[in-house]
Design an enzyme around this catalytic site. Sequence first.
Site, PDB file in Angstrom:
ATOM      1  N   TYR A  20     -12.411  -1.905  11.761  1.00 16.67           N
ATOM      2  CA  TYR A  20     -11.174  -1.459  11.819  1.00 16.67           C
ATOM      3  C   TYR A  20     -10.423  -1.852  13.106  1.00 16.67           C
ATOM      4  O   TYR A  20      -9.253  -2.468  13.025  1.00 16.67           O
ATOM      5  CB  TYR A  20     -11.212  -0.006  11.685  1.00 16.67           C
ATOM      6  CG  TYR A  20      -9.726   0.951  11.341  1.00 16.67           C
ATOM      7  CD1 TYR A  20      -9.150   0.723  10.056  1.00 16.67           C
ATOM      8  CD2 TYR A  20      -9.235   1.516  12.439  1.00 16.67           C
ATOM      9  CE1 TYR A  20      -7.796   1.230   9.790  1.00 16.67           C
ATOM     10  CE2 TYR A  20      -7.972   2.115  12.178  1.00 16.67           C
ATOM     11  CZ  TYR A  20      -7.374   2.003  10.968  1.00 16.67           C
ATOM     12  OH  TYR A  20      -5.973   2.547  10.765  1.00 16.67           O
ATOM     13  N   GLY A  24       0.824  -1.458  -0.052  1.00 17.29           N
ATOM     14  CA  GLY A  24      -0.021  -0.005   0.001  1.00 17.29           C
ATOM     15  C   GLY A  24       0.808   1.057  -0.099  1.00 17.29           C
ATOM     16  O   GLY A  24       0.568   2.261   0.787  1.00 17.29           O
ATOM     17  N   ALA A  25       1.841   1.405  -0.897  1.00 15.31           N
ATOM     18  CA  ALA A  25       2.751   2.265  -0.701  1.00 15.31           C
ATOM     19  C   ALA A  25       2.695   3.518  -1.860  1.00 15.31           C
ATOM     20  O   ALA A  25       3.502   4.136  -2.169  1.00 15.31           O
ATOM     21  CB  ALA A  25       4.326   1.693  -1.099  1.00 15.31           C
ATOM     22  N   SER A  26       1.439   3.577  -2.286  1.00 18.06           N
ATOM     23  CA  SER A  26       1.139   4.333  -3.600  1.00 18.06           C
ATOM     24  C   SER A  26       1.058   5.866  -2.932  1.00 18.06           C
ATOM     25  O   SER A  26       1.039   7.010  -3.607  1.00 18.06           O
ATOM     26  CB  SER A  26       0.050   4.248  -4.496  1.00 18.06           C
ATOM     27  OG  SER A  26      -1.060   4.156  -3.752  1.00 18.06           O
ATOM     28  N   ALA A  56     -11.020  -4.395  15.156  1.00 19.22           N
ATOM     29  CA  ALA A  56     -10.966  -5.660  15.242  1.00 19.22           C
ATOM     30  C   ALA A  56      -9.612  -6.033  14.138  1.00 19.22           C
ATOM     31  O   ALA A  56      -8.869  -6.724  14.629  1.00 19.22           O
ATOM     32  CB  ALA A  56     -12.238  -6.219  14.768  1.00 19.22           C
TER      33      ALA A  56
HETATM   34  P1  NAD Z   1      -4.182   5.915   2.956  1.00 21.53           P
HETATM   35  O1  NAD Z   1      -5.852   5.742   2.499  1.00 21.53           O
HETATM   36  O2  NAD Z   1      -3.492   7.196   2.391  1.00 21.53           O
HETATM   37  O3  NAD Z   1      -3.233   4.613   2.321  1.00 21.53           O
HETATM   38  C1  NAD Z   1      -3.473   3.270   2.136  1.00 21.53           C
HETATM   39  C2  NAD Z   1      -2.932   2.654   1.045  1.00 21.53           C
HETATM   40  O4  NAD Z   1      -3.215   1.170   1.388  1.00 21.53           O
HETATM   41  C3  NAD Z   1      -3.283   3.189  -0.291  1.00 21.53           C
HETATM   42  O5  NAD Z   1      -2.253   3.389  -0.982  1.00 21.53           O
HETATM   43  C4  NAD Z   1      -4.151   2.154  -0.836  1.00 21.53           C
HETATM   44  O6  NAD Z   1      -4.146   1.981  -2.018  1.00 21.53           O
HETATM   45  C5  NAD Z   1      -3.447   1.001  -0.413  1.00 21.53           C
HETATM   46  N1  NAD Z   1      -4.466  -0.215  -0.251  1.00 21.53           N
HETATM   47  C6  NAD Z   1      -5.810  -0.277   0.208  1.00 21.53           C
HETATM   48  N2  NAD Z   1      -6.371  -1.527  -0.091  1.00 21.53           N
HETATM   49  C7  NAD Z   1      -5.271  -2.298  -0.501  1.00 21.53           C
HETATM   50  C8  NAD Z   1      -5.056  -3.599  -1.062  1.00 21.53           C
HETATM   51  N3  NAD Z   1      -6.218  -4.384  -1.182  1.00 21.53           N
HETATM   52  N4  NAD Z   1      -4.051  -4.138  -1.611  1.00 21.53           N
HETATM   53  C9  NAD Z   1      -3.047  -3.131  -1.933  1.00 21.53           C
HETATM   54  N5  NAD Z   1      -3.053  -2.009  -1.373  1.00 21.53           N
HETATM   55  C10 NAD Z   1      -4.159  -1.372  -0.731  1.00 21.53           C
HETATM   56  O7  NAD Z   1      -4.186   5.577   4.278  1.00 21.53           O
HETATM   57  P2  NAD Z   1      -2.893   5.851   5.550  1.00 21.53           P
HETATM   58  O8  NAD Z   1      -3.137   6.912   6.274  1.00 21.53           O
HETATM   59  O9  NAD Z   1      -1.438   6.215   4.674  1.00 21.53           O
HETATM   60  O10 NAD Z   1      -2.741   4.490   6.234  1.00 21.53           O
HETATM   61  C11 NAD Z   1      -1.763   3.661   6.124  1.00 21.53           C
HETATM   62  C12 NAD Z   1      -1.702   2.505   7.210  1.00 21.53           C
HETATM   63  O11 NAD Z   1      -1.817   3.139   8.386  1.00 21.53           O
HETATM   64  C13 NAD Z   1      -2.915   1.649   7.110  1.00 21.53           C
HETATM   65  O12 NAD Z   1      -2.688   0.677   7.679  1.00 21.53           O
HETATM   66  C14 NAD Z   1      -3.900   2.711   8.194  1.00 21.53           C
HETATM   67  O13 NAD Z   1      -4.648   1.435   8.997  1.00 21.53           O
HETATM   68  C15 NAD Z   1      -2.872   3.123   9.370  1.00 21.53           C
HETATM   69  N6  NAD Z   1      -3.087   3.732  10.088  1.00 21.53           N
HETATM   70  C16 NAD Z   1      -3.275   5.260   9.733  1.00 21.53           C
HETATM   71  C17 NAD Z   1      -3.554   6.228  10.578  1.00 21.53           C
HETATM   72  C18 NAD Z   1      -3.735   7.760  10.161  1.00 21.53           C
HETATM   73  O14 NAD Z   1      -4.332   8.431  11.012  1.00 21.53           O
HETATM   74  N7  NAD Z   1      -3.759   7.852   8.851  1.00 21.53           N
HETATM   75  C19 NAD Z   1      -3.473   5.961  12.115  1.00 21.53           C
HETATM   76  C20 NAD Z   1      -3.373   4.611  12.359  1.00 21.53           C
HETATM   77  C21 NAD Z   1      -3.027   3.682  11.790  1.00 21.53           C
END
Ligand code: NAD
Length: 246
Positions: free
Chosen positions: A154, A8-10, A156
């Site tokens: 989420y 999920g690094a895009s 869970a």
């Molecule tokens: P984001 O939505 O910006 O990025 C999530 C990434 O996951 C996107 O690039 C998306 O395309 C990719 N993705 C989603 N489903 C996918 C799949 N089936 N296969 C491959 N890639 C997939 O969110 P973020 O805030 O950068 O979150 C990154 C991680 O951090 C997540 O696991 C999120 O739950 C966790 N997180 C974020 C926060 C926050 O406040 N932003 C807090 C706690 C945890």
Amino acid sequence: MAVALITGASQGIGACIAKRLAKDGFSIAVNHYPSEGDKAKAIEVARECEAFGVKAVCFSADVSKMEDCETMVKAVRDEFGSIDALVNNAGITKDKLLARMGEDEYDAVIAVNQKSIFNMLKNVCPVMMRQKHGRIVNVSSVAGLYGNPGQINYSASKAAIIGMTKTVAKEYGRKNITCNAVAPGLIRTPMTDVLSDDIKAKMLDAVAMKRYGEPEEIAAVVSFLVSEDSSYVTGQVIEISGGLSM
Ligand code: NAD
């Protein structure tokens, strides 16, 4: 050169981790969801990684699907020869109070946030075992530690990640593979941009530092957890939340 695969690094935290590990000298495998939009963003992330003088290649895979993970891990090995660090970062939200949440919304979040980690571990752990070395970091959340209204699916999934992290640490410790989790709080990314101002204000109120975290502040801790400096750290959950709960 050591190789890091980040799911999920895009965009958001995953993109930031990819760039930080590139700066640290890792060759980078940039996983992205199989959509044209995600592919275009991942190509840009890979280009930014290459600016640090390392190799970076994009790999399309829906990590909720075992066959996609299998194909991707094989492709990463063919391309780079090893996988030294795995960061399971991909995640989604489908927030609703329990009373309104549908089974489909529950299952979708579990599939992407939790089952994906099983899929990736099944394929990457054998590679790390053969290498006799590996660093795994799973991205959990404060929602997994404390729960959060509107996030039963989420929280869970993110709580499960903590149990999976400790289990893998115990199963693979003797193989010189460490497995840790980070539990971010409220971080400024596209995932949190969509929250209402009211919810953001309420959440910030509980943060000791009274500000959002930045994706770079998550990437810095992941950088430590995949480095040699963390060689005796495993099975731990590091909360990165500006002091959400003490
Ligand atoms: P984001 O939505 O910006 O990025 C999530 C990434 O996951 C996107 O690039 C998306 O395309 C990719 N993705 C989603 N489903 C996918 C799949 N089936 N296969 C491959 N890639 C997939 O969110 P973020 O805030 O950068 O979150 C990154 C991680 O951090 C997540 O696991 C999120 O739950 C966790 N997180 C974020 C926060 C926050 O406040 N932003 C807090 C706690 C945890």
